[in-house]
Design an enzyme around this catalytic site. Structure first.
Site, PDB file in Angstrom:
ATOM      1  N   CYS A   1       4.869   4.754  -7.041  1.00  0.00           N
ATOM      2  CA  CYS A   1       5.971   4.476  -6.208  1.00  0.00           C
ATOM      3  C   CYS A   1       6.852   3.284  -6.020  1.00  0.00           C
ATOM      4  O   CYS A   1       7.619   2.927  -6.979  1.00  0.00           O
ATOM      5  CB  CYS A   1       5.454   4.874  -4.656  1.00  0.00           C
ATOM      6  SG  CYS A   1       7.088   5.178  -3.594  1.00  0.00           S
TER       7      CYS A   1
ATOM      8  N   GLU B   1       1.484   0.390   4.292  1.00  0.00           N
ATOM      9  CA  GLU B   1       0.608   0.123   3.176  1.00  0.00           C
ATOM     10  C   GLU B   1       0.144  -1.248   2.781  1.00  0.00           C
ATOM     11  O   GLU B   1      -1.052  -1.529   2.420  1.00  0.00           O
ATOM     12  CB  GLU B   1       1.661   0.359   1.848  1.00  0.00           C
ATOM     13  CG  GLU B   1       1.850   1.932   1.652  1.00  0.00           C
ATOM     14  CD  GLU B   1       2.447   2.182   0.363  1.00  0.00           C
ATOM     15  OE1 GLU B   1       1.633   2.187  -0.556  1.00  0.00           O
ATOM     16  OE2 GLU B   1       3.582   2.604   0.268  1.00  0.00           O
TER      17      GLU B   1
ATOM     18  N   ASN C   1       6.183   8.574  -2.443  1.00  0.00           N
ATOM     19  CA  ASN C   1       6.717   9.011  -1.179  1.00  0.00           C
ATOM     20  C   ASN C   1       7.609   7.938  -0.743  1.00  0.00           C
ATOM     21  O   ASN C   1       7.522   6.999  -0.304  1.00  0.00           O
ATOM     22  CB  ASN C   1       5.406   9.031  -0.443  1.00  0.00           C
ATOM     23  CG  ASN C   1       4.476  10.106  -0.482  1.00  0.00           C
ATOM     24  OD1 ASN C   1       4.512  10.990   0.226  1.00  0.00           O
ATOM     25  ND2 ASN C   1       3.414   9.981  -1.434  1.00  0.00           N
TER      26      ASN C   1
ATOM     27  N   LYS D   1      -2.527   0.577  -7.346  1.00  0.00           N
ATOM     28  CA  LYS D   1      -1.090   0.135  -6.734  1.00  0.00           C
ATOM     29  C   LYS D   1      -0.977  -1.244  -6.699  1.00  0.00           C
ATOM     30  O   LYS D   1      -1.790  -1.581  -5.907  1.00  0.00           O
ATOM     31  CB  LYS D   1      -0.371   0.969  -5.930  1.00  0.00           C
ATOM     32  CG  LYS D   1       0.919   0.972  -5.436  1.00  0.00           C
ATOM     33  CD  LYS D   1       1.363   1.689  -4.364  1.00  0.00           C
ATOM     34  CE  LYS D   1       2.868   1.554  -4.140  1.00  0.00           C
ATOM     35  NZ  LYS D   1       3.215   2.510  -2.790  1.00  0.00           N
TER      36      LYS D   1
ATOM     37  N   GLU E   1       2.136  10.327  -5.804  1.00  0.00           N
ATOM     38  CA  GLU E   1       1.526   9.423  -4.978  1.00  0.00           C
ATOM     39  C   GLU E   1       0.860  10.007  -3.740  1.00  0.00           C
ATOM     40  O   GLU E   1       1.357  10.942  -2.979  1.00  0.00           O
ATOM     41  CB  GLU E   1       2.271   8.283  -4.467  1.00  0.00           C
ATOM     42  CG  GLU E   1       1.695   7.183  -3.620  1.00  0.00           C
ATOM     43  CD  GLU E   1       2.543   6.494  -3.013  1.00  0.00           C
ATOM     44  OE1 GLU E   1       4.031   6.858  -2.551  1.00  0.00           O
ATOM     45  OE2 GLU E   1       2.247   5.365  -2.738  1.00  0.00           O
TER      46      GLU E   1
ATOM     47  N   ASN F   1      -4.549   2.242  -3.443  1.00  0.00           N
ATOM     48  CA  ASN F   1      -3.610   3.590  -3.421  1.00  0.00           C
ATOM     49  C   ASN F   1      -3.858   3.651  -4.920  1.00  0.00           C
ATOM     50  O   ASN F   1      -3.386   2.969  -5.847  1.00  0.00           O
ATOM     51  CB  ASN F   1      -2.234   3.218  -3.146  1.00  0.00           C
ATOM     52  CG  ASN F   1      -1.339   4.086  -3.133  1.00  0.00           C
ATOM     53  OD1 ASN F   1      -1.567   5.272  -3.663  1.00  0.00           O
ATOM     54  ND2 ASN F   1      -0.207   4.091  -2.125  1.00  0.00           N
TER      55      ASN F   1
HETATM   56  N1  CDT Z   1       5.173   4.693  -1.113  1.00  0.00           N
HETATM   57  C1  CDT Z   1       6.309   3.691  -1.467  1.00  0.00           C
HETATM   58  O1  CDT Z   1       6.011   2.811  -2.041  1.00  0.00           O
HETATM   59  N2  CDT Z   1       7.398   3.991  -0.719  1.00  0.00           N
HETATM   60  C2  CDT Z   1       8.359   2.848  -0.701  1.00  0.00           C
HETATM   61  C3  CDT Z   1       9.017   2.968   0.357  1.00  0.00           C
HETATM   62  C4  CDT Z   1      10.363   2.196   0.626  1.00  0.00           C
HETATM   63  S1  CDT Z   1       9.676   0.431   1.111  1.00  0.00           S
HETATM   64  C5  CDT Z   1       9.168   0.660   2.857  1.00  0.00           C
HETATM   65  C6  CDT Z   1       9.097   3.101  -2.198  1.00  0.00           C
HETATM   66  O2  CDT Z   1       9.575   2.011  -2.818  1.00  0.00           O
HETATM   67  O3  CDT Z   1       9.718   4.248  -2.473  1.00  0.00           O
END
Ligand code: CDT
Length: 300
Positions: free
Chosen positions: A168, A142, A193, A123, A46, A106
């Site tokens: 993600c 996000e 990420n 996304k 991502e 995204n």
């Molecule tokens: N990039 C992304 O979606 N990361 C989220 C982080 C946790 S929620 C703050 C994930 O689900 O991995």
């Protein structure tokens, strides 16, 4: 046998000031290495072209623009497409997209061996928050910097199979895989990420790796599909992001996994015909699902 050799291209950190062209050269280097290992398809994470910028609050929206691509390919990303065509390898790339009408997404694309875009996904499940929350050690904005994807969960006939994409946080939601599974997905590509520390729920931190593998294994098994999960890992601008990039079979088993938090290729040859064994038996959706009992999950 319908073998598809896939390389999950885990990335180590990308610093804020790293130029787009430097990052693209790094991605091309990984593409060459993946080709040398027999890969048909390389999967990048991502937002693979920049640091994970939603960790910062930018008051001025214009400051954000440098993180977004207005065209794909653009002058700085074209070398990736040229390398794919020259090497005869496909790729999946996550990046921040700014559309002509000013909407920010995204996004991920799927590019075939001729260097043509054959699939696009924006996304849908956007985690985090929409306003600055100074109490956090770092932000996860996000919900501020992206609109929810408007392309749905779709599959694309490519690489001799049926390929789905998610990004993600989507990987944590069973609906993601089921909507793709209902369209016959045989391999789902997912870049991520994921900071190990989750400020609103630090008690979950120790379970980051468990949850990462759990959701992708369950998604793969319950939907008779391979899942390829690819991290941007390591300590990036002071935030520790998890690695654990992996390839999961429709059996629910992890067949290959990263062992570092740096640039690392995780390669496996996936026989897409293995999906049939599950889709024709325990997960023969047309025979065994009971959609009449599921109305609640399509409510708001
Ligand atoms: N990039 C992304 O979606 N990361 C989220 C982080 C946790 S929620 C703050 C994930 O689900 O991995």
């Amino acid at each position: 046998m319908r073998p598809l050799t896939v390389a999950a291209a885990q990335l180590g950190p990308i610093a804020l000031e790293t130029s787009r062209s430097a990052t693209v050269s790094r991605l091309v280097g990984l593409m060459e290495a993946a080709k040398a290992r027999g890969a048909d398809l390389i999967v990048y994470p991502e937002l693979a072209l920049t640091t994970f910028f939603p960790r910062w609050y930018f008051e001025d929206e214009a400051e954000l623009d440098r993180f977004y691509e207005r065209e794909m390919p653009g002058p700085e990303t074209r070398p990736l497409f040229d390398a794919a065509r020259d090497l005869g390898i496909g790729f999946h790339l996550g990046y921040a997209e700014l559309t002509a009408d000013g909407t920010r997404f995204n996004t991920a694309i799927l590019v075939d061996r001729s260097g043509s875009i054959v699939g696009k996904y924006r996304k849908i499940h956007l985690p985090g928050h929409g306003e600055h929350e100074p109490w956090r050690a770092f932000q996860h904005l996000e919900k501020r910097y992206f609109a929810a994807g408007n392309l749905g969960f779709r599959v694309f006939d490519a690489f001799g199979g049926r390929i789905g994409m998610a990004i993600c946080n989507d990987r944590r939601w069973s609906e993601t895989y089921r909507v793709l599974g209902l369209q016959g997905a045989e391999m789902v590509l997912i870049g991520y990420n994921t900071p190990i520390h989750n400020p609103p729920a630090p008690e979950h931190d120790r379970l980051s790796w468990h949850h990462n593998e759990l959701v992708m294994q369950a998604g793969a098994y319950q939907n008779a599909t391979f899942v390829v999960g690819v991290a941007k890992a390591g300590v990036e601008e002071g935030v520790h992001q998890m690695g654990g990039s992996l390839i999961v079979a429709p059996t629910g088993e992890t067949v290959a996994q990263a062992v570092t938090e740096a640039d690392e290729l995780v390669v496996a040859t996936c026989d897409l015909d293995l999906c049939r064994s599950y889709r024709d038996s325990v997960f023969a959706f047309e025979r065994h699902r009971e959609p009449g009992a599921y109305a609640l999950i399509i409510g708001t």
